[in-house]
Write a protein that holds these residues in place. Structure first.
Motif, PDB file in Angstrom:
ATOM      1  N   HIS A  39      -7.461  -4.506  -1.851  1.00 27.62           N
ATOM      2  CA  HIS A  39      -6.609  -3.714  -0.962  1.00 27.62           C
ATOM      3  C   HIS A  39      -6.493  -4.389   0.407  1.00 27.62           C
ATOM      4  O   HIS A  39      -5.394  -4.497   0.960  1.00 27.62           O
ATOM      5  CB  HIS A  39      -7.170  -2.295  -0.801  1.00 27.62           C
ATOM      6  N   TRP A  42      -4.161  -7.350   0.144  1.00 31.17           N
ATOM      7  CA  TRP A  42      -2.771  -6.912   0.027  1.00 31.17           C
ATOM      8  C   TRP A  42      -2.250  -6.491   1.395  1.00 31.17           C
ATOM      9  O   TRP A  42      -1.145  -6.857   1.795  1.00 31.17           O
ATOM     10  CB  TRP A  42      -2.663  -5.744  -0.964  1.00 31.17           C
ATOM     11  N   ILE A  63       7.018  -2.153  -3.617  1.00 33.37           N
ATOM     12  CA  ILE A  63       5.741  -1.728  -3.035  1.00 33.37           C
ATOM     13  C   ILE A  63       5.612  -0.217  -2.906  1.00 33.37           C
ATOM     14  O   ILE A  63       4.519   0.277  -2.617  1.00 33.37           O
ATOM     15  CB  ILE A  63       5.455  -2.422  -1.686  1.00 33.37           C
ATOM     16  N   CYS A  69      -0.400  -2.736  -7.622  1.00 32.65           N
ATOM     17  CA  CYS A  69      -1.324  -3.648  -6.947  1.00 32.65           C
ATOM     18  C   CYS A  69      -2.679  -3.578  -7.659  1.00 32.65           C
ATOM     19  O   CYS A  69      -2.909  -2.724  -8.517  1.00 32.65           O
ATOM     20  CB  CYS A  69      -1.463  -3.278  -5.466  1.00 32.65           C
ATOM     21  N   HIS A 100       1.217   3.330   0.184  1.00 32.71           N
ATOM     22  CA  HIS A 100       2.313   2.553  -0.411  1.00 32.71           C
ATOM     23  C   HIS A 100       3.677   3.114  -0.043  1.00 32.71           C
ATOM     24  O   HIS A 100       4.617   2.346   0.205  1.00 32.71           O
ATOM     25  CB  HIS A 100       2.150   2.443  -1.928  1.00 32.71           C
TER      26      HIS A 100
END
Length: 155
Positions: A39, A42, A63, A69, A100
């Motif tokens: 995380h 990302w 996204i 992810c 997100h």
């Protein structure tokens, strides 16, 4: 301890077969740490793209999905199976979904030139959900009686 941790990580990600039975607490800790690291990675890539420092190739229409992810896939599979019954897990799922959605909206606002709105969202819902994700990981470690890894970082 660190040598054992690195050995466990190598085995966990399939580089070498495990040589000893899995320690359940260590397994859960490594899963949590790997999910959190994914995380964080990302988020760094996303914020780099948002600031214009790098193009991570992220698109708002992609996204917005919280299950694409690494963390999202972990939440839907291994995380749900191993710690899904814990209250902090539910909070992590919810804050990850909000994160997100906010990230997708940030990128959309940036691309449409609505920078003032983007900045407001970044300081609001995006920042709140990112902080809640960090607190949820810490709460999961506490609920699983796992050692803390570090003090929370401001998002």
């Amino acid at each position: 301890m660190l040598t054992g941790l690195f050995t466990r990580l190598i085995h966990r990600f399939g580089v070498a077969p495990p040589t000893e039975p899995e320690d359940d607490a260590l397994h859960r800790l490594l899963d949590l740490l790997a999910a959190q690291a994914a995380h964080d990675h990302w988020k760094i890539r996303f914020e780099g793209q948002l600031s214009g420092l790098a193009d991570a190739g992220m698109q708002p229409e992609d996204i917005c999905f919280d299950d694409r992810c690494v963390l999202g896939r972990w939440l839907q599979a291994d995380g749900k199976a191993s710690v899904g019954q814990l209250p902090a897990f539910r909070q992590l799922v919810d804050s990850h979904r909000s994160f997100h959605h906010a990230a997708s909206n940030l990128l959309s606002l940036q691309r449409s030139g609505r920078i003032h709105e983007m900045n407001r969202l970044q300081r609001g819902a995006y920042s709140i959900s990112a902080s809640t994700i960090s607190r949820s990981f810490m709460a999961l470690r506490r609920q699983l009686d796992l050692p803390p890894t570090e003090a929370p970082r401001p998002d």
